[in-house]
Design an enzyme around this catalytic site. Structure first.
Site, PDB file in Angstrom:
ATOM      1  N   GLU A   1       0.828  -2.205   8.205  1.00 23.96           N
ATOM      2  CA  GLU A   1       1.573  -0.994   8.511  1.00 23.96           C
ATOM      3  C   GLU A   1       0.907  -0.175   9.612  1.00 23.96           C
ATOM      4  OE1 GLU A   1       4.264   0.398   6.749  1.00 23.96           O
ATOM      5  OE2 GLU A   1       4.174   2.528   7.238  1.00 23.96           O
ATOM      6  N   ASP A   2      -0.402  -0.072   9.564  1.00 21.91           N
ATOM      7  CA  ASP A   2      -1.081   0.907  10.411  1.00 21.91           C
ATOM      8  C   ASP A   2      -1.910   0.328  11.554  1.00 21.91           C
ATOM      9  OD1 ASP A   2      -0.023   2.878   8.848  1.00 21.91           O
ATOM     10  OD2 ASP A   2      -1.803   3.102   7.583  1.00 21.91           O
TER      11      ASP A   2
ATOM     12  N   ASP B   1       1.531  17.706 -32.549  1.00 17.84           N
ATOM     13  CA  ASP B   1       0.685  16.511 -32.469  1.00 17.84           C
ATOM     14  C   ASP B   1      -0.293  16.566 -31.300  1.00 17.84           C
ATOM     15  OD1 ASP B   1       2.649  16.290 -30.669  1.00 17.84           O
ATOM     16  OD2 ASP B   1       3.437  14.369 -31.402  1.00 17.84           O
TER      17      ASP B   1
ATOM     18  N   ASP C   1      -2.318   2.439  -4.919  1.00 17.66           N
ATOM     19  CA  ASP C   1      -2.223   3.148  -3.641  1.00 17.66           C
ATOM     20  C   ASP C   1      -1.658   4.550  -3.872  1.00 17.66           C
ATOM     21  OD1 ASP C   1      -1.984   3.632  -0.825  1.00 17.66           O
ATOM     22  OD2 ASP C   1       0.097   2.922  -0.882  1.00 17.66           O
TER      23      ASP C   1
ATOM     24  N   HIS D   1      -9.772   5.238   2.015  1.00 15.29           N
ATOM     25  CA  HIS D   1      -8.582   5.179   1.155  1.00 15.29           C
ATOM     26  C   HIS D   1      -8.391   3.785   0.542  1.00 15.29           C
ATOM     27  CE1 HIS D   1      -4.429   5.135  -0.165  1.00 15.29           C
ATOM     28  NE2 HIS D   1      -4.078   4.360   0.851  1.00 15.29           N
TER      29      HIS D   1
ATOM     30  N   HIS E   1      -4.371  -3.332   2.250  1.00 14.65           N
ATOM     31  CA  HIS E   1      -2.961  -3.020   2.023  1.00 14.65           C
ATOM     32  C   HIS E   1      -2.283  -2.235   3.134  1.00 14.65           C
ATOM     33  CE1 HIS E   1      -4.224   0.998   0.486  1.00 14.65           C
ATOM     34  NE2 HIS E   1      -3.003   1.360   0.859  1.00 14.65           N
TER      35      HIS E   1
HETATM   36 MN    MN Z   1      -2.164   3.271   1.441  1.00 14.26          MN
END
Ligand code: MN
Length: 727
Positions: free
Chosen positions: A84-85, A267, A147, A56, A80
């Site tokens: 958090e993880d 259009d 993300d 990911h 990133h």
């Molecule tokens: Mn993520």
């Protein structure tokens, strides 16, 4: 894209994707290092779809590379999710990489933790503001959008409920943000993906209709492009020309907004011409208008008047061969970059651009102020009032966004404190606050709140309300006025209470009945003489020391002050009350004599407190304050009252004083207590996180004296709260 979104990407593929603009070995090494670290940290974690988790962040980095962001942003994109993880901390990240990368990852993590699902339009608008306001660095938003884009591409693996929730959030918050940043490509992909999950039937219907007409459409477009190409070659204008597919969601919006059927949307045939210079843009436009009739009202010059998100282009709609209408966009290559990737193209990384980190910082600030002052205007018409309202609402600079523990957002001016926060929640929360916990840490009340802080206000019903220091600390007008209101009202209420007590005591001393003294006739006379209109004003006059209770009594009873025998006797035998037998604790229990009465040790009532007796088993009556939480049964309670004649008994009261730690604070507190000649029978203090807490047991005659002590304490510099403690 070469890869489908679930495909496993390798680091080589990522480096390859960056190779067009990142060649320096040190930059490549940074990306490789981020990859190795991220892979190690996410080891053993898998996505819902089954592939290793690191896939990911690698996809996110690939999206970032397509936007030509710098190596640090790519590294932060790979990392990133580690805060958090995984167990990695900010400091470790800063140590291992650098502060800038750690800050980017931290910013993305904060956005990830935001709860952005909501009901009202106002909240949606707020969320967009918060989303942007929280990210001090545009790169944080760019990473977060990448993300979200990958998560949307792989949303199929999620349960239905989550798909809908995330798709809703994407369309309400992420796509408007992408729009205001001019990131058209990301925006339209996010829109189509969300649309697919939110209105699948509609989505697939439009896809099918587009497919059916595909051949016909492509024929029309290629015929038109051929004619344009021929014309431009004739005039020696270098060009690139593409037939452009409108995104599905924008077709749907047009159908919905203009209430049109699919084949009435004219259009769908869109052509984009890219030329070398601005001048050639206008030249090309002239040629096109000369050859095909333009539809009135459809020409827009976004070159002379760029959109707030920097978008520049010429737009026109003309009637082409066979009476087909074509939407034509004309722009330069640079304008096209900005139109596709918006702010990201502005950030496009150039390896040989030599700038110091300070210059880079200044550039960030510069871009950011542009970014902050940018207002949100939809492509659609917007009237002047609405426009002004939008500007007014967009006060990014001035605001911080602070969260309640429940996740609600309170926006406050810059520099606001937990006190401002508390008053924004509720006036009573402000009045009764005794402390604040921000991000799990106790903070002083003058703490400056930051966006993203989670703030919990500690209140105590027994708090004595705001201290004078608060007026110097708070930043919101609302808090100032509520505190001032409190002080003036409080003073008045207190004086009324005090005055009433004193007058009742006087009436009892005189051995009279209250009804007799406060008869209608007596009261009216005093009202008339002093321009009062209520009993409260009479009490207030005593409480505020305009008259003594005795003077007021005499006024009511219309007696000139004179020394009666009784009074003389009382003055001589000050310590021998004359009226009746007193209980040892200064408390009267109606109709009961000779019973053991004790003052409860938990709430330690003092004269002036509202009290109640609790009949304990075998230990007589324990007297509690009426608001003592330790009284939990109602059936063993008995009415008790203070005997106001009892004047020499002293009582204990426990208080807690909190404020900022400073040299001499404890001494000042004790000095202030001693001004009223009040004894301190026990005191202890401690300091944690710059907050000084002093607990003291005072020996006082009554609530009036305690209040005087409290008022004095609230004047001590940096003292923020005084509360009575119930154990
Ligand atoms: Mn993520």
């Amino acid at each position: 894209m070469a890869n489908s979104s679930h495909d496993v990407v390798t680091i080589d593929e990522l480096l390859n994707a960056c190779s067009g603009y990142i060649q320096k070995q040190s930059n490549k090494d940074l990306i490789i290092k981020a990859y190795n670290f991220g892979r190690e940290m996410h080891e053993g974690q898998f996505r819902k779809s089954g592939e290793p988790y690191i896939n990911h962040p690698l996809h996110v980095a690939l999206i970032l590379a397509s936007l030509h962001v710098g190596p640090k942003t790519i590294a932060a994109g790979i990392l990133h999710d580690v805060l958090e993880d995984t167990d990695v901390t900010f400091d470790e990240l800063a140590e291992l990489f650098d502060h800038e990368i750690a800050t980017l990852v931290d910013g993305v993590t904060k956005l990830t933790q935001l709860k952005l699902t909501n009901k009202s339009d106002m909240m949606v608008h707020n969320h967009q503001k918060i989303f942007v306001g929280m990210s001090k660095d545009v790169r944080v938003i760019i990473i977060k959008l990448a993300d979200r884009l990958h998560n949307m591409r792989t949303l199929g693996a999620m349960p239905y409920e989550k798909q809908v929730r995330i798709a809703n959030e994407t369309i309400e918050v992420y796509t408007p943000v992408a729009h205001r940043l001019g990131m058209y490509k990301v925006k339209s992909e996010l829109e189509d993906l969300s649309f697919r999950y939110l209105k699948p039937e509609m989505y697939y219907q439009i896809v099918e209709l587009l497919d059916q007409k595909k051949v016909e459409r492509e024929e029309n477009i290629s015929r038109m492009t051929d004619e344009i190409a021929e014309m431009l070659e004739e005039h020696k204008i270098k060009y690139d020309i593409t037939g452009r597919a409108k995104n599905i969601y924008s077709i749907y919006k047009k159908m919905a907004k203009r209430n049109k059927k699919f084949n009435e949307i004219y259009d769908l045939l869109a052509i984009r011409i890219i030329v070398d210079s601005e001048l050639e843009c206008y030249g090309t436009l002239g040629l096109i208008h000369a050859k095909w009739r333009p539809l009135p009202g459809r020409f827009k010059d976004y070159i002379a008047m760029p959109k707030p998100n920097m978008y520049q282009s010429l737009h026109t709609t003309v009637i082409g061969p066979n009476g087909q209408t074509f939407e034509v966009q004309i722009r330069t290559r640079e304008m096209d970059q900005i139109a596709e990737n918006g702010v990201a193209s502005h950030w496009a990384y150039k390896e040989n651009k030599k700038i110091t980190s300070k210059e880079e910082q200044e550039e960030i600030v510069d871009k950011l102020s542009w970014f902050k002052s940018m207002v949100e205007i939809e492509q659609e018409e917007i009237d002047a009032k609405e426009y002004m309202d939008t500007i007014k609402m967009d006060v990014f600079n001035a605001n911080v966004y602070v969260f309640t523990p429940a996740g609600d957002v309170i926006d406050l001016p810059k520099g606001a404190t937990p006190i401002d926060f508390a008053y924004r929640i509720h006036t009573e929360v402000g009045h009764k606050m005794v402390g604040a916990i921000v991000n799990g840490q106790m903070v002083p009340l003058n703490y400056e709140m930051h966006t993203g802080d989670v703030c919990e206000i500690k209140t105590n019903k027994q708090s004595y309300g705001p201290s004078e220091d608060w007026l110097k600390i708070v930043k919101t007008h609302a808090a100032v006025s509520k505190i001032k209101q409190y002080f003036s009202k409080q003073r008045k209420v207190e004086n009324i209470d005090i005055g009433k007590d004193l007058l009742m005591k006087e009436i009892r001393t005189q051995g009279k009945a209250v009804d007799e003294v406060l008869s209608r006739e007596n009261v009216q006379k005093v009202y008339k003489d002093h321009h009062y209109s209520s009993l409260e004003e009479i009490y207030h006059a005593i409480g505020s020391k305009a008259f003594t209770a005795k003077q007021m009594y005499n006024k009511l009873m219309r007696i000139e002050e004179e020394l009666t025998d009784e009074l003389i006797e009382k003055k001589i035998n000050k310590n021998q009350p004359i009226r009746r037998q007193k209980s040892e604790n200064g408390i009267i229990v109606e109709g009961i004599d000779n019973i053991l009465i004790a003052i409860a040790n938990c709430c330690k009532p003092i004269p002036g407190d509202e009290i109640v007796g609790y009949i304990s088993k075998g230990q007589g009556i324990k007297v509690h304050r009426k608001d003592c939480p330790n009284i939990n049964s109602l059936d063993r309670l008995i009415d008790v009252e203070w005997d106001f004649d009892f004047s020499d008994k002293k009582y204990h009261a426990d208080i807690r004083v909190k404020g900022l730690e400073r040299e001499g604070a404890l001494m000042d507190i004790i000095k202030m207590i001693s001004i009223t000649n009040t004894n301190v029978s026990a005191v202890s203090s401690n300091t944690a996180d710059d907050i000084l807490t002093v607990t003291a047991t005072l020996t006082v005659a009554d609530a009036h004296e305690l209040l005087k002590v409290v008022d004095n304490l609230k004047k001590v510099k940096h003292i923020h709260s005084v509360e009575r403690i119930i154990k």
